[in-house]
Design a protein around this motif. Structure first.
Motif, PDB file in Angstrom:
ATOM      1  N   TRP A 198      -1.068  36.226  33.736  1.00 52.45           N
ATOM      2  CA  TRP A 198      -1.080  37.573  34.554  1.00 52.45           C
ATOM      3  C   TRP A 198      -2.159  38.551  33.923  1.00 52.45           C
ATOM      4  O   TRP A 198      -2.948  39.227  34.666  1.00 52.45           O
ATOM      5  N   PRO A 199      -2.053  38.695  32.676  1.00 51.93           N
ATOM      6  CA  PRO A 199      -3.378  39.632  32.032  1.00 51.93           C
ATOM      7  C   PRO A 199      -4.595  39.173  32.358  1.00 51.93           C
ATOM      8  O   PRO A 199      -5.707  39.871  32.625  1.00 51.93           O
ATOM      9  N   LEU A 200      -4.720  37.977  32.387  1.00 55.67           N
ATOM     10  CA  LEU A 200      -6.149  37.171  32.749  1.00 55.67           C
ATOM     11  C   LEU A 200      -6.682  37.558  33.974  1.00 55.67           C
ATOM     12  O   LEU A 200      -7.659  37.874  34.545  1.00 55.67           O
ATOM     13  N   LYS A 201      -5.704  37.320  35.119  1.00 58.48           N
ATOM     14  CA  LYS A 201      -5.810  37.771  36.354  1.00 58.48           C
ATOM     15  C   LYS A 201      -6.396  39.074  36.658  1.00 58.48           C
ATOM     16  O   LYS A 201      -6.904  39.337  37.758  1.00 58.48           O
ATOM     17  N   GLN A 202      -5.662  39.939  35.927  1.00 59.96           N
ATOM     18  CA  GLN A 202      -6.033  41.408  36.033  1.00 59.96           C
ATOM     19  C   GLN A 202      -7.547  41.890  35.689  1.00 59.96           C
ATOM     20  O   GLN A 202      -8.055  42.750  35.931  1.00 59.96           O
ATOM     21  N   LEU A 203      -8.379  40.974  35.140  1.00 58.41           N
ATOM     22  CA  LEU A 203      -9.666  41.248  34.732  1.00 58.41           C
ATOM     23  C   LEU A 203     -10.584  40.835  35.871  1.00 58.41           C
ATOM     24  O   LEU A 203     -11.784  41.364  36.051  1.00 58.41           O
ATOM     25  N   ASP A 204     -10.356  40.014  36.856  1.00 60.19           N
ATOM     26  CA  ASP A 204     -11.086  39.877  38.338  1.00 60.19           C
ATOM     27  C   ASP A 204     -10.912  41.009  39.341  1.00 60.19           C
ATOM     28  O   ASP A 204      -9.612  40.973  39.719  1.00 60.19           O
ATOM     29  N   PRO A 205     -11.922  41.732  39.583  1.00 58.26           N
ATOM     30  CA  PRO A 205     -11.629  42.660  40.571  1.00 58.26           C
ATOM     31  C   PRO A 205     -11.171  42.119  42.039  1.00 58.26           C
ATOM     32  O   PRO A 205     -10.503  42.893  42.743  1.00 58.26           O
ATOM     33  N   MET A 206     -11.160  40.779  42.288  1.00 60.95           N
ATOM     34  CA  MET A 206     -11.042  40.453  43.456  1.00 60.95           C
ATOM     35  C   MET A 206      -9.250  40.337  43.643  1.00 60.95           C
ATOM     36  O   MET A 206      -8.791  39.988  44.904  1.00 60.95           O
ATOM     37  N   THR A 207      -8.616  40.051  42.634  1.00 56.61           N
ATOM     38  CA  THR A 207      -7.418  39.539  42.488  1.00 56.61           C
ATOM     39  C   THR A 207      -6.507  40.565  41.733  1.00 56.61           C
ATOM     40  O   THR A 207      -5.199  40.325  41.928  1.00 56.61           O
ATOM     41  N   CYS A 208      -7.048  41.671  40.962  1.00 62.12           N
ATOM     42  CA  CYS A 208      -6.118  42.212  40.258  1.00 62.12           C
ATOM     43  C   CYS A 208      -5.349  43.384  41.175  1.00 62.12           C
ATOM     44  O   CYS A 208      -5.597  43.591  42.443  1.00 62.12           O
ATOM     45  N   ARG A 209      -4.314  44.009  40.608  1.00 60.50           N
ATOM     46  CA  ARG A 209      -3.634  45.048  41.182  1.00 60.50           C
ATOM     47  C   ARG A 209      -4.513  46.329  41.342  1.00 60.50           C
ATOM     48  O   ARG A 209      -5.416  46.384  40.652  1.00 60.50           O
TER      49      ARG A 209
ATOM     50  N   PHE B 212     -13.977  48.060  48.625  1.00 61.14           N
ATOM     51  CA  PHE B 212     -13.935  48.395  47.488  1.00 61.14           C
ATOM     52  C   PHE B 212     -14.158  47.440  46.113  1.00 61.14           C
ATOM     53  O   PHE B 212     -14.656  47.567  45.131  1.00 61.14           O
ATOM     54  N   ARG B 213     -12.997  46.469  46.388  1.00 60.83           N
ATOM     55  CA  ARG B 213     -13.360  45.112  45.375  1.00 60.83           C
ATOM     56  C   ARG B 213     -14.559  44.710  45.332  1.00 60.83           C
ATOM     57  O   ARG B 213     -14.867  44.414  44.136  1.00 60.83           O
ATOM     58  N   LEU B 214     -15.174  44.331  46.503  1.00 58.71           N
ATOM     59  CA  LEU B 214     -16.782  43.871  46.637  1.00 58.71           C
ATOM     60  C   LEU B 214     -17.524  44.552  45.575  1.00 58.71           C
ATOM     61  O   LEU B 214     -18.466  44.244  44.911  1.00 58.71           O
ATOM     62  N   ARG B 215     -17.395  46.151  45.833  1.00 60.82           N
ATOM     63  CA  ARG B 215     -18.354  47.078  44.936  1.00 60.82           C
ATOM     64  C   ARG B 215     -18.184  47.086  43.664  1.00 60.82           C
ATOM     65  O   ARG B 215     -19.254  47.049  42.679  1.00 60.82           O
ATOM     66  N   VAL B 216     -17.002  46.781  43.218  1.00 67.58           N
ATOM     67  CA  VAL B 216     -16.582  46.848  41.719  1.00 67.58           C
ATOM     68  C   VAL B 216     -16.893  45.537  41.202  1.00 67.58           C
ATOM     69  O   VAL B 216     -17.457  45.438  40.127  1.00 67.58           O
ATOM     70  N   ARG B 217     -16.655  44.484  42.023  1.00 63.51           N
ATOM     71  CA  ARG B 217     -17.285  43.021  41.663  1.00 63.51           C
ATOM     72  C   ARG B 217     -18.574  43.022  41.102  1.00 63.51           C
ATOM     73  O   ARG B 217     -18.987  42.578  40.371  1.00 63.51           O
ATOM     74  N   TYR B 218     -19.347  43.643  42.078  1.00 64.41           N
ATOM     75  CA  TYR B 218     -20.795  43.482  41.958  1.00 64.41           C
ATOM     76  C   TYR B 218     -21.579  44.758  41.313  1.00 64.41           C
ATOM     77  O   TYR B 218     -22.814  44.930  41.461  1.00 64.41           O
ATOM     78  N   ALA B 219     -20.727  45.421  40.523  1.00 59.70           N
ATOM     79  CA  ALA B 219     -21.476  46.612  40.272  1.00 59.70           C
ATOM     80  C   ALA B 219     -22.425  46.321  39.224  1.00 59.70           C
ATOM     81  O   ALA B 219     -23.431  47.129  39.187  1.00 59.70           O
ATOM     82  N   TYR B 220     -22.352  45.418  38.066  1.00 60.83           N
ATOM     83  CA  TYR B 220     -23.284  45.168  37.199  1.00 60.83           C
ATOM     84  C   TYR B 220     -24.646  44.566  37.888  1.00 60.83           C
ATOM     85  O   TYR B 220     -25.679  45.104  37.669  1.00 60.83           O
TER      86      TYR B 220
ATOM     87  N   ILE C  14     -17.935  53.430  39.485  1.00 65.98           N
ATOM     88  CA  ILE C  14     -17.789  53.051  40.922  1.00 65.98           C
ATOM     89  C   ILE C  14     -16.662  54.038  41.489  1.00 65.98           C
ATOM     90  O   ILE C  14     -15.466  54.075  40.836  1.00 65.98           O
ATOM     91  N   THR C  15     -17.118  54.765  42.364  1.00 66.51           N
ATOM     92  CA  THR C  15     -15.740  55.901  42.813  1.00 66.51           C
ATOM     93  C   THR C  15     -15.576  55.193  44.382  1.00 66.51           C
ATOM     94  O   THR C  15     -16.656  55.003  45.091  1.00 66.51           O
TER      95      THR C  15
ATOM     96  N   VAL D 137      -5.198  48.527  38.505  1.00 58.51           N
ATOM     97  CA  VAL D 137      -6.080  48.154  37.475  1.00 58.51           C
ATOM     98  C   VAL D 137      -7.481  48.104  38.099  1.00 58.51           C
ATOM     99  O   VAL D 137      -8.653  48.245  37.254  1.00 58.51           O
ATOM    100  N   LEU D 138      -7.657  47.733  39.497  1.00 60.81           N
ATOM    101  CA  LEU D 138      -8.951  47.810  40.130  1.00 60.81           C
ATOM    102  C   LEU D 138      -9.418  49.443  39.775  1.00 60.81           C
ATOM    103  O   LEU D 138     -10.586  49.500  39.228  1.00 60.81           O
ATOM    104  N   GLU D 139      -8.721  50.236  40.089  1.00 67.75           N
ATOM    105  CA  GLU D 139      -9.191  51.628  39.919  1.00 67.75           C
ATOM    106  C   GLU D 139      -9.866  51.817  38.229  1.00 67.75           C
ATOM    107  O   GLU D 139     -10.764  52.527  38.016  1.00 67.75           O
ATOM    108  N   LEU D 140      -9.091  51.400  37.251  1.00 67.75           N
ATOM    109  CA  LEU D 140      -9.439  51.394  35.845  1.00 67.75           C
ATOM    110  C   LEU D 140     -10.904  50.624  35.703  1.00 67.75           C
ATOM    111  O   LEU D 140     -11.816  51.032  35.247  1.00 67.75           O
ATOM    112  N   ILE D 141     -10.990  49.492  36.413  1.00 68.52           N
ATOM    113  CA  ILE D 141     -12.330  48.660  36.302  1.00 68.52           C
ATOM    114  C   ILE D 141     -13.342  49.337  36.936  1.00 68.52           C
ATOM    115  O   ILE D 141     -14.393  49.318  36.546  1.00 68.52           O
TER     116      ILE D 141
END
Length: 180
Positions: A38-49, A73-81, A62-63, A52-56
């Motif tokens: 579960w903690p490992l899945k929370q690092l992926d912006p596409m599958t996390c809660r 929003f998940r896509l924007r966070v995923r590709y932020a870097y 990303i706002t 947690v996505l807000e923290l990432i």
């Protein structure tokens, strides 16, 4: 999570209370594996809660804009870097639009007869209408400083071309002058 393989019990033990105990142990260790991952899945912006996505997103600067769908929003966070890296070039800016689902766009800089700081973004009217808030956010976040951006609409027009054979004859005649 991949399922654990079922216990392979000998034939004389594959019934009654022992089989029930094996099934219960299988369920328990499957659940335990899910808890461990579960903690490992929370690092992926596409599958996390979402919390947690807000923290990432905060970590990646990303706002979420008003009315933004969660999947965008998940896509924007995923590709932020990757978007931050690509923001400095014309091709990179095109890739940002492509990654976030806007589609094909054209960018034109330093147009003749225009101020040097104007950048024209050409896209279809559907793209502009469907992604107005996203496009404004992308320009504000990834646009170059001291540049002015303007939208130019590309309108597609259906066109038909027919290939038709036509026959024409030509004749080449040459004349030779004889010397007297």
């Amino acid at each position: 999570m991949t399922e654990l393989p079922a216990f392979d019990l000998p034939v004389w033990m594959n019934k009654g209370q022992v089989a029930k105990l094996a099934a219960a142990a299988h369920r328990w260790f499957t659940r335990l594996g899910e808890w461990a991952l579960w903690p490992l899945k929370q690092l992926d912006p596409m599958t996390c809660r979402e919390a947690v996505l807000e923290l990432i997103a905060w970590q990646r600067d990303i706002t979420r804009f008003k009315g933004e769908p969660l999947d965008l929003f998940r896509l924007r966070v995923r590709y932020a870097y990757a978007n931050a890296r690509d923001a400095g070039s014309v091709e990179g800016f095109k890739q940002i639009f492509e990654r976030l689902g806007v589609g094909y766009v054209e960018l034109e800089e330093r147009m003749p007869g225009r101020d040097w700081d104007v950048v024209a973004i050409r896209l279809s009217d559907n793209q502009l209408a469907q992604n107005e808030s996203l496009l404004s956010t992308l320009i504000q976040h990834y646009g170059r400083t001291c540049r002015r951006y303007e939208w130019k609409i590309i309108t597609t027009i259906p066109m038909e071309i027919q290939v038709v054979e036509f026959s024409n004859d030509h004749l080449t005649e040459t004349a030779i002058l004889e010397e007297p």
